[in-house]
Design an enzyme around this catalytic site. Structure first.
Site, PDB file in Angstrom:
ATOM      1  N   ASP A  37       0.857  -1.188   0.000  1.00 55.05           N
ATOM      2  CA  ASP A  37       0.000   0.000   0.000  1.00 55.05           C
ATOM      3  C   ASP A  37       0.894   1.239   0.000  1.00 55.05           C
ATOM      4  OD1 ASP A  37      -3.259   0.291   1.046  1.00 55.05           O
ATOM      5  OD2 ASP A  37      -2.020   2.094   0.979  1.00 55.05           O
ATOM      6  N   ASP A  84       4.169   1.221  -4.757  1.00 53.05           N
ATOM      7  CA  ASP A  84       3.552   1.943  -5.867  1.00 53.05           C
ATOM      8  C   ASP A  84       3.135   0.889  -6.888  1.00 53.05           C
ATOM      9  OD1 ASP A  84       2.873   3.342  -8.145  1.00 53.05           O
ATOM     10  OD2 ASP A  84       4.752   4.466  -8.286  1.00 53.05           O
ATOM     11  N   VAL A  85       1.844   0.604  -6.962  1.00 53.38           N
ATOM     12  CA  VAL A  85       1.388  -0.510  -7.790  1.00 53.38           C
ATOM     13  C   VAL A  85       1.514  -0.231  -9.283  1.00 53.38           C
ATOM     14  CG1 VAL A  85      -0.155  -1.504  -6.071  1.00 53.38           C
ATOM     15  CG2 VAL A  85      -1.015   0.278  -7.620  1.00 53.38           C
ATOM     16  N   TYR A 145     -12.642   4.575 -15.119  1.00 50.72           N
ATOM     17  CA  TYR A 145     -12.838   3.519 -14.115  1.00 50.72           C
ATOM     18  C   TYR A 145     -13.552   2.328 -14.738  1.00 50.72           C
ATOM     19  CZ  TYR A 145     -14.378   1.225  -9.807  1.00 50.72           C
ATOM     20  OH  TYR A 145     -14.602   0.308  -8.804  1.00 50.72           O
ATOM     21  N   LYS A 184     -11.918  -1.445 -15.298  1.00 45.84           N
ATOM     22  CA  LYS A 184     -12.460  -2.646 -14.667  1.00 45.84           C
ATOM     23  C   LYS A 184     -12.882  -3.679 -15.712  1.00 45.84           C
ATOM     24  CE  LYS A 184     -11.817  -1.287 -10.465  1.00 45.84           C
ATOM     25  NZ  LYS A 184     -10.794  -1.940  -9.611  1.00 45.84           N
TER      26      LYS A 184
END
Length: 256
Positions: A38, A59-60, A154, A158
């Site tokens: 996270d 940092d994803v 978004y 997804k």
């Protein structure tokens, strides 16, 4: 009595709040070694300590950062059995395609979709070497139907998570790795509460479409993640796992 994922090693991104935090707590209660990735370096270490797990500021959207997270899990506990790739954002500047700028579009795609690609890419070599593993990627009910409130990047991100999860689930099924897309409906998390505070009318529009007449609680979604992570779902892969209070099945919602 042992838990359903006793002794397994679970990596969770976005594990310091909302669905991620609820899942981290549930996994720990079920006997897993939990490793949280996270950006919240203020609360992350304490959460991990309380769960007797590990934390890495992650940092994803950065490959090196994601790789380091999964390496930490493997080096600390000896395996990577579960990957709950859950980090995501839904910022207010992601709105109608007519008003959403390219910068906002790209930021959401990076955090919501590219991150899942990077996490799957990092987790799979460990799982393939072991001959087993469960990957759960957080998509959304908007991946299977149009959103009542426009959030173009978004929704597109997804949809990408859902499609990628299907492909990976099919590709690696005979090598012992299951990959599923979790598709929650609106959940009572800090993200949704922030939306209510900033735009009550927009947030209320979400509620009217839910046949159950309420938002999900994070613990309810965590139960679904646990099911997909455990052997209870051993014959489920490449699926879209809807936990949406009936939204996707409704033509109209019932009146009170």
């Amino acid at each position: 009595m042992s838990g359903r994922i006793e002794g397994l090693v679970a990596v969770i991104t976005g594990g310091c709040s909302g669905i991620g935090l609820a899942t981290a707590k549930r996994f720990a209660a079920e006997g897993a070694h939990v490793v949280i990735g996270d950006v919240d370096a203020e609360h992350g270490p304490q959460i991990a300590e309380e769960l007797e797990g590990a934390f890495a500021k992650t940092d994803v959207t950065n490959k090196e950062s994601v790789d380091a997270l999964f390496k930490l899990a493997h080096d600390t506990y000896g395996s990577v059995d579960i990957a709950f790739n859950n980090a995501g954002i839904s910022p207010p500047d992601d709105d109608s395609i007519l008003t959403t700028g390219l910068e906002a579009w790209r930021r959401v795609q990076e955090v919501n979709l590219t991150s899942v690609y990077l996490c799957c890419k990092a987790a799979l070599p460990y799982m393939l070497e072991q001959g087993k593993g469960s990957i759960i990627n957080t998509a959304s009910f908007v991946a299977v139907m149009g959103a009542a409130t426009s959030q173009i990047s978004y929704t597109a991100s997804k949809g990408g998570v859902l499609a990628m999860s299907r492909e990976l689930g099919v590709q690696f099924a005979r090598q012992g790795v299951r990959v599923n897309a979790l598709c929650p409906g609106p959940v009572n998390t800090p993200l949704l509460q922030e939306l209510f505070a900033k735009d009550p009318e927009r947030a209320a529009r979400r509620l009217v479409h839910i046949p159950m007449g309420r938002f999900a609680e994070a613990d309810e979604i965590a139960s679904a993640v646990l099911f997909l992570a455990s052997d209870d779902s051993s014959f489920i892969t490449a699926s879209q796992f809807l936990v949406d209070g009936g939204i996707a099945g409704a033509y109209v919602t019932p009146l009170d």
